[in-house]
Design a protein around this motif. Structure first.
Motif, short mmCIF file in Angstrom:
data_model
loop_
_atom_site.label_atom_id
_atom_site.label_comp_id
_atom_site.label_asym_id
_atom_site.label_seq_id
_atom_site.Cartn_x
_atom_site.Cartn_y
_atom_site.Cartn_z
N ARG A 9 101.68 63.87 -12.56
CA ARG A 9 102.18 65.23 -12.67
C ARG A 9 103.70 65.26 -12.47
O ARG A 9 104.26 64.41 -11.79
N LEU A 10 104.32 66.26 -13.01
CA LEU A 10 105.76 66.43 -12.87
C LEU A 10 106.00 67.54 -11.86
O LEU A 10 105.49 68.66 -12.01
N VAL A 11 106.75 67.23 -10.82
CA VAL A 11 107.09 68.22 -9.81
C VAL A 11 108.48 68.76 -10.12
O VAL A 11 109.41 68.01 -10.38
N ALA A 12 108.60 70.05 -10.10
CA ALA A 12 109.91 70.69 -10.28
C ALA A 12 110.59 70.71 -8.91
O ALA A 12 110.48 71.67 -8.14
N TRP A 13 111.27 69.62 -8.58
CA TRP A 13 111.82 69.44 -7.24
C TRP A 13 112.86 70.50 -6.88
O TRP A 13 112.96 70.90 -5.72
N GLY A 14 113.63 70.97 -7.85
CA GLY A 14 114.60 72.02 -7.57
C GLY A 14 113.91 73.29 -7.10
O GLY A 14 114.32 73.92 -6.12
N ALA A 15 112.85 73.67 -7.79
CA ALA A 15 112.09 74.87 -7.40
C ALA A 15 111.41 74.66 -6.05
O ALA A 15 111.36 75.58 -5.22
N GLU A 16 110.89 73.48 -5.82
CA GLU A 16 110.25 73.18 -4.54
C GLU A 16 111.26 73.29 -3.40
O GLU A 16 110.97 73.86 -2.35
N LEU A 17 112.47 72.76 -3.60
CA LEU A 17 113.49 72.82 -2.56
C LEU A 17 113.87 74.27 -2.26
O LEU A 17 113.95 74.67 -1.10
N ARG A 18 114.08 75.05 -3.30
CA ARG A 18 114.41 76.47 -3.08
C ARG A 18 113.30 77.19 -2.32
O ARG A 18 113.56 78.01 -1.44
N ALA A 19 112.06 76.90 -2.66
CA ALA A 19 110.92 77.55 -2.00
C ALA A 19 110.85 77.17 -0.52
O ALA A 19 110.62 78.03 0.34
N VAL A 20 111.07 75.91 -0.22
CA VAL A 20 111.05 75.46 1.19
C VAL A 20 112.21 76.11 1.94
O VAL A 20 112.03 76.59 3.07
N HIS A 21 113.37 76.14 1.34
CA HIS A 21 114.52 76.78 1.99
C HIS A 21 114.22 78.26 2.27
O HIS A 21 114.54 78.77 3.35
N ALA A 22 113.59 78.94 1.33
CA ALA A 22 113.25 80.35 1.52
C ALA A 22 112.28 80.52 2.69
O ALA A 22 112.42 81.43 3.51
#
Length: 149
Positions: A9-22
């Motif tokens: 699977r491909l993880v959208a790491w940029g989106a994941e990082l933003r979500a964790v930061h939020a």
């Protein structure tokens, strides 16, 4: 019938990082709200602070252990950026250590320091790494890399 391999699977790491930061920002807001509440006893406040501190520490440890080495391998030109981010991680860890041993009267000041460094760190990290993360192929679980919050 072709069944996709879960590890491919491909993880959208940029989106994941933003979500964790939020989520970390929201968790800090809860801690700061509890710090100003007369209804929260010191023991409860320290428990809320501890949960936030653990989550933030796990986030940074995961980045240092898995994310940053993957970025460094794919983008050696980002070495200075990654070193600055790791320096921030060390500074935040020091502030968290101070928070964990702070008296109830001093918690607010410690939270202010953590909030300021954390926000500056998150903004810099997002500004410098999101485009790199959006193209990063890292075969790992997001929770292992960015923390479980």
């Amino acid at each position: 019938m072709n069944i996709p391999d879960e590890s491919a699977r491909l993880v959208a790491w940029g989106a994941e990082l933003r979500a964790v930061h939020a989520r970390l920002r929201a968790a800090l807001a809860v801690v700061r709200e509890a710090d100003g509440s007369d209804a929260v006893v010191t023991r409860d406040l320290l428990l809320v602070c501890h949960g936030f501190c653990v989550a933030l520490t796990q986030h940074h440890e995961g980045e240092d252990r898995q994310l940053f080495p993957a970025i460094a391998a794919a983008h050696p030109e980002l070495g200075d950026t990654l070193a600055r981010l790791q320096q921030d991680h060390a500074m935040i860890a020091m502030l968290i250590s101070g928070l964990e041993s702070a008296s109830a009267q001093d918690i607010g000041g410690h939270l202010d320091g953590i909030a300021a460094i954390m926000e500056s760190h998150f903004r810099y990290e997002e500004r410098e790494l999101i485009s790199v993360l959006d193209a990063l192929a890292l075969d790992a679980e997001p929770r292992d890399v960015l923390g479980s919050l």
